[in-house]
Design an enzyme around this catalytic site. Structure first.
Site, mmCIF file in Angstrom:
data_model
loop_
_atom_site.group_PDB
_atom_site.id
_atom_site.type_symbol
_atom_site.label_atom_id
_atom_site.label_comp_id
_atom_site.label_asym_id
_atom_site.label_seq_id
_atom_site.Cartn_x
_atom_site.Cartn_y
_atom_site.Cartn_z
ATOM 1 N N ALA A 195 2.449 7.526 4.789
ATOM 2 C CA ALA A 195 2.700 6.358 5.211
ATOM 3 C C ALA A 195 3.178 5.895 6.623
ATOM 4 O O ALA A 195 3.865 6.559 7.178
ATOM 5 C CB ALA A 195 3.897 5.660 4.215
ATOM 6 N N GLY A 196 2.558 4.678 6.995
ATOM 7 C CA GLY A 196 3.196 4.082 8.287
ATOM 8 C C GLY A 196 2.065 4.333 9.505
ATOM 9 O O GLY A 196 2.350 3.761 10.496
ATOM 10 N N LYS A 255 1.059 12.510 -7.056
ATOM 11 C CA LYS A 255 1.894 12.184 -6.131
ATOM 12 C C LYS A 255 2.882 11.245 -6.500
ATOM 13 O O LYS A 255 2.731 9.837 -7.148
ATOM 14 C CB LYS A 255 1.005 11.348 -5.057
ATOM 15 C CG LYS A 255 1.873 11.033 -3.735
ATOM 16 C CD LYS A 255 1.229 9.988 -2.799
ATOM 17 C CE LYS A 255 2.568 9.107 -2.263
ATOM 18 N NZ LYS A 255 1.903 7.926 -1.605
ATOM 19 N N ASN A 300 -3.501 5.411 4.329
ATOM 20 C CA ASN A 300 -4.540 4.294 3.585
ATOM 21 C C ASN A 300 -4.621 3.124 4.550
ATOM 22 O O ASN A 300 -5.672 2.976 4.810
ATOM 23 C CB ASN A 300 -3.759 4.047 2.290
ATOM 24 C CG ASN A 300 -4.747 3.049 1.483
ATOM 25 O OD1 ASN A 300 -4.366 2.590 0.176
ATOM 26 N ND2 ASN A 300 -6.020 2.595 1.724
ATOM 27 N N SER A 301 -3.770 2.324 4.780
ATOM 28 C CA SER A 301 -3.676 0.993 5.473
ATOM 29 C C SER A 301 -4.366 1.352 6.748
ATOM 30 O O SER A 301 -5.391 0.313 7.302
ATOM 31 C CB SER A 301 -2.440 0.426 5.668
ATOM 32 O OG SER A 301 -1.654 0.102 4.415
ATOM 33 N N GLY A 354 2.225 0.726 4.652
ATOM 34 C CA GLY A 354 1.565 -0.730 5.055
ATOM 35 C C GLY A 354 1.777 -1.146 6.507
ATOM 36 O O GLY A 354 1.373 -2.221 6.803
HETATM 37 C C1 LIG Z 1 -1.720 5.372 -0.444
HETATM 38 C C2 LIG Z 1 -0.441 5.526 -0.855
HETATM 39 O O1 LIG Z 1 -0.344 6.469 -1.477
HETATM 40 C C3 LIG Z 1 0.597 4.721 -0.212
HETATM 41 O O2 LIG Z 1 1.481 4.760 -0.777
HETATM 42 C C4 LIG Z 1 0.878 5.437 1.089
HETATM 43 O O3 LIG Z 1 2.056 5.460 1.193
HETATM 44 C C5 LIG Z 1 -0.088 5.134 2.496
HETATM 45 O O4 LIG Z 1 0.642 4.380 3.141
HETATM 46 P P1 LIG Z 1 0.080 3.584 4.303
HETATM 47 O O5 LIG Z 1 -0.845 2.721 3.761
HETATM 48 O O6 LIG Z 1 1.054 2.856 5.202
HETATM 49 O O7 LIG Z 1 -0.939 4.526 4.738
#
Ligand SMILES: CC(=O)[C@@H](O)[C@H](O)COP(=O)(O)O
Length: 261
Positions: A189-190, A102, A211-212, A163
């Site tokens: 993300a987001g 990635k 992730n977050s 995040g």
């Molecule tokens: C884990 C990863 O690859 C991050 O760069 C991703 O973009 C996740 O973003 P969030 O933490 O907002 O879900």
């Protein structure tokens, strides 16, 4: 829904939830949350997580074994194409020739927004070097198309800033990107909560990477399970096809065909 698989770079997956490994309390919590999420693809920040770079230190792969998961090394923390390319080559060495990566090349520390010029340069170099590149990008349909044409195997537009948990800020752009794409589009993300993930899937994304939202939930393992269901529900709703929106009411028990009318 057991046959509704999707494919990236010739590999088939059942789960459309891709999951990050940062921000957890410890590797054990990472392991349990990933298990609850049902994810098969697990992304790892090569510059921040030990998968063998530091001999003797705890190794994430002891908790997330590559025999069980598809490990997706990512270039988080890279701000130039050169750094990103070097990071992918290090990952390939550490993971015995593993070529699925990635790519993310960031523009600044405050927004972690993708730096598109450097992203395009890195994507070109990595594809040329034989990598299968899944690429983090802004939600610009033109950039998404360019990355696809360069040979990236999946394009990953942001929902909102990494995040931030702000959800999908521009579903209209995401829809255009999806309509035009010939490779999987994965929102990256987001995502903040389960409804964001469901919405991404209802739009027609092939998957969502997050992730977050899980790691920073008050109960990460429970949130991982909620995300699994949200992704499945959103996918089924997309396949089912939503009803048209109407400006006015339409009675739930229509009179047409009623006896005595
Ligand atoms: C884990 C990863 O690859 C991050 O760069 C991703 O973009 C996740 O973003 P969030 O933490 O907002 O879900």
């Amino acid at each position: 829904m057991t046959h509704d698989t999707f494919e990236i770079a010739g590999r088939r997956f059942q789960s459309r939830l891709l999951i990050g490994t940062g921000k957890y309390k410890d590797f054990e919590e990472t392991r349990t949350a990933i298990e609850a999420s049902g994810a098969e693809i697990v992304t790892v920040a090569i510059r921040r997580t030990n998968i063998g770079q530091e001999a003797g230190a705890p190794n994430l792969l002891d908790f997330i074994p590559p025999e069980k998961y598809t490990i997706l090394p990512n270039t988080a923390g890279c701000y130039t194409a050169d750094e990103a390319v070097r990071t992918c080559r290090l990952a390939r060495e550490l993971l015995d020739g593993h070529d699925l990566v990635k790519l993310e090349v960031l523009g600044d520390h405050k927004t972690l927004y993708p730096e598109m010029h450097e992203t395009l340069l890195a994507a070109e170099a990595l594809v040329e070097d034989g990598f299968k590149v899944m690429v983090y990008t802004n939600d610009d349909p033109i950039a998404a198309k360019k990355l696809e044409e360069m040979g990236c195997v999946a394009v990953m537009p942001l929902g909102s800033l990494i995040g931030s948990g702000l959800g999908l800020l521009n579903p209209h752009n995401l829809r255009i990107i999806i309509e035009e794409a010939k490779v999987p589009i994965i929102v990256d993300a987001g995502v903040g909560t389960a409804s964001d993930a469901a919405l991404a899937m209802e739009l027609g994304c092939e998957g969502v990477l997050m992730n977050s939202a899980i790691a920073h939930a008050q109960k990460p393992v429970l949130m991982a399970s909620a995300m699994k269901k949200a992704i499945e529900a959103g996918r089924e709703a997309f396949l089912a096809g939503r009803m048209e929106k109407r400006a006015y009411a339409s009675a739930s028990s229509p009179l047409a065909g009623v006896i005595g009318q």
